[in-house]
Design an enzyme around this catalytic site. Structure first.
Site, PDB file in Angstrom:
ATOM      1  N   PHE A  91       1.527   5.143   5.330  1.00 50.45           N
ATOM      2  CA  PHE A  91       0.969   3.958   6.289  1.00 50.45           C
ATOM      3  C   PHE A  91       2.085   2.780   6.060  1.00 50.45           C
ATOM      4  CE2 PHE A  91      -0.859  -0.133   7.314  1.00 50.45           C
ATOM      5  CZ  PHE A  91      -1.526   0.492   8.620  1.00 50.45           C
ATOM      6  N   ASP A 140       8.658   0.530   0.673  1.00 47.42           N
ATOM      7  CA  ASP A 140       7.816  -0.289   1.426  1.00 47.42           C
ATOM      8  C   ASP A 140       6.682  -0.830   0.319  1.00 47.42           C
ATOM      9  OD1 ASP A 140       5.718  -1.571   2.797  1.00 47.42           O
ATOM     10  OD2 ASP A 140       5.411  -0.052   4.266  1.00 47.42           O
ATOM     11  N   LYS A 170       2.535  -9.085   3.470  1.00 46.87           N
ATOM     12  CA  LYS A 170       1.169  -9.374   2.998  1.00 46.87           C
ATOM     13  C   LYS A 170       1.139 -10.647   2.054  1.00 46.87           C
ATOM     14  CE  LYS A 170      -1.329  -5.296   4.402  1.00 46.87           C
ATOM     15  NZ  LYS A 170      -0.905  -3.947   4.506  1.00 46.87           N
TER      16      LYS A 170
HETATM   17  C1  LIG Z   1      -0.083  -3.440   5.696  1.00 46.10           C
HETATM   18  C2  LIG Z   1       0.747  -2.387   5.651  1.00 46.10           C
HETATM   19  C3  LIG Z   1       2.119  -2.637   6.624  1.00 46.10           C
HETATM   20  C4  LIG Z   1       1.636  -3.163   7.923  1.00 46.10           C
HETATM   21  O1  LIG Z   1       1.726  -4.734   7.743  1.00 46.10           O
HETATM   22  P1  LIG Z   1       1.245  -5.643   8.960  1.00 46.10           P
HETATM   23  O2  LIG Z   1       1.463  -7.076   8.291  1.00 46.10           O
HETATM   24  O3  LIG Z   1      -0.293  -5.509   9.054  1.00 46.10           O
HETATM   25  O4  LIG Z   1       2.018  -5.138   9.901  1.00 46.10           O
HETATM   26  C5  LIG Z   1       3.003  -2.002   6.401  1.00 46.10           C
HETATM   27  N1  LIG Z   1       3.267  -1.054   5.362  1.00 46.10           N
HETATM   28  C6  LIG Z   1       2.347  -1.129   4.019  1.00 46.10           C
HETATM   29  C7  LIG Z   1       2.389  -0.295   2.921  1.00 46.10           C
HETATM   30  C8  LIG Z   1       1.071  -1.807   4.123  1.00 46.10           C
HETATM   31  O5  LIG Z   1       0.127  -1.541   3.396  1.00 46.10           O
END
Ligand SMILES: *Cc1c(COP(=O)(O)O)cnc(C)c1O
Length: 402
Positions: A141, A226, A255
């Protein structure tokens, strides 16, 4: 004041139905506690998917935001502002890297890294024009843009949104051999989550990340971690990669970087990588705005103190035995203050468990049908955490079949 039911009816009528929220209408929140419009209090065990690592209304972060709000918020990157340099310098230092590229949402950070990796592939590695491949993981994700959902394997995230961007290859997660077989001379990067959050807090076996690091070095491929959800304290370290002593070429952060106040993401890497961008090649109107940098700077104060990381480690050790003794659970995966709990289908769906929990004043989120995801704010009081796990045990016991 309108009731919860009135609010929900209005949202159902006028907002697009791309979410199915639990029927709680938040009015205010402090620390780990949310108060709804009827004055009921709930313990927040989701933390906005880790965007709230430092809790709701953190006084230090709020003070930084308030002070900046009255002075300067946005000039765009067309001009300099006096909050950018210090934030970038400190974030680079936290990551042990040379350069920071601030963006807004996590998805934008991922998109930025894709562009940087491709350009690096063509200009540094020498990949033939138009052939760059980025290897991604099954169960990934990384956000919701068309390019990103195009390399997802979640049918719900993809269906009806094609055609998708080419140039991605998906391999099994936590499988070094599959990754090795999937890399070739066109490979420019491996993009992975060190812990897969959305997939249900899937933690790769010990040695996996270190093996990926070695493989990327051998094949001349960038490792992009990520850490948007796994980073900034959640797992008990600043970065989840640290558990294996791994340093990626590129960190993606988001985040919690925005302190639960505003969206703030960043791509952090050395000059040899991020240096492939020149003026005009990439940008964002709001990226690196003064208000976001001021909040991010205050977030760095917290992270530099080491307190959030230590709290996650201590609370993570505290809840481990409690998680292990929950009834009606087929698997528990946890690292730091982050857990995925698979509920035996005989006990109901994870959504049903979350609704029962909500009735007892605890908010958590289901994922993929059978998994309850727990990510309490790292500022939660130990007694509150114990109480919430007690409620979860009660809810599960009450759902026992027969
Ligand atoms: C939440 C998330 C994203 C995307 O972040 P947004 O601010 O919602 O665009 C990307 N990678 C990971 C691992 C996430 O948990």
């Amino acid at each position: 004041m309108a009731s919860s039911a009135d609010h929900i009816a209005t949202v159902d009528r006028f907002a697009a139905h791309n979410y199915a929220p639990l029927p709680i209408v938040a009015h205010s929140a402090v620390g780990a506690w949310i108060t709804d419009v009827e004055g009921r209090r709930y313990l927040d065990l989701l933390s906005a998917y880790s965007a709230l690592n430092f809790g709701h209304s953190h006084p230090h972060l709020l003070a930084a935001a308030h002070a900046q709000l009255d002075r300067l918020t946005l000039v765009s990157r067309a001009f300099h502002h006096d909050r950018m340099g210090r934030f970038c310098a400190r974030l680079a230092q936290l990551c042990g890297k040379e350069l920071v590229l601030p963006m807004n949402t996590g998805a934008e950070a991922v998109e930025t890294a894709i562009k940087v990796a491709r350009r690096w592939g063509y200009t540094v590695k020498g990949v033939a024009p138009g052939r760059a491949v980025i290897t991604v993981m099954a169960g990934n994700f990384h956000g919701r843009t068309t390019t990103i959902v195009g390399f997802s394997d979640d049918p719900q995230a993809r269906a009806g949104f094609g055609p998708f961007t080419p140039g991605f290859r998906r391999v099994a997660y936590a499988d070094v051999a599959a990754l090795a077989a999937g890399l070739d001379e066109d490979s420019v990067a491996v993009l992975l989550e060190p812990v897969q959050g959305e997939a249900g807090v899937v933690i790769p076996p010990p040695g996996y990340l270190a093996a990926v690091r070695r493989l990327c070095d051998e094949r001349g491929v960038l490792l992009i971690a990520d850490e948007i959800q796994s980073g900034l304290g959640r797992t008990g370290r600043t970065f989840a990669c640290e558990h294996e002593g791994v340093v990626p070429d590129v960190y993606l952060l988001g985040k919690a970087l925005g302190g639960a106040i505003l969206p703030l993401s960043a791509v952090v890497a050395d000059r040899a990588v991020l240096g492939v961008l020149e003026p005009g090649s990439h940008g964002s109107t709001f990226g690196g705005n003064a208000l976001a940098c001021a909040v991010g700077d205050a977030v760095l104060d917290l992270l530099e103190s080491g307190e959030p990381q230590a709290a996650a480690a201590a609370l993570g050790a505290r809840w481990r035995p409690q998680l292990a003794s929950l009834p009606g659970v087929t698997a528990v995966r946890s690292i730091g203050l982050w857990a995925g709990i698979d509920v035996d289908p005989a006990y109901g769906t994870a959504r049903e468990v979350c609704l029962d929990l909500m009735a007892r004043g605890v908010l958590a989120k289901d994922t993929h049908g059978a998994t309850v995801r727990l990510a309490p704010p790292l500022v939660i009081e130990p007694a509150d955490l114990d109480g919430a796990l007690g409620r979860l045990a009660e809810v599960l016991a009450a759902r026992a079949p027969g």
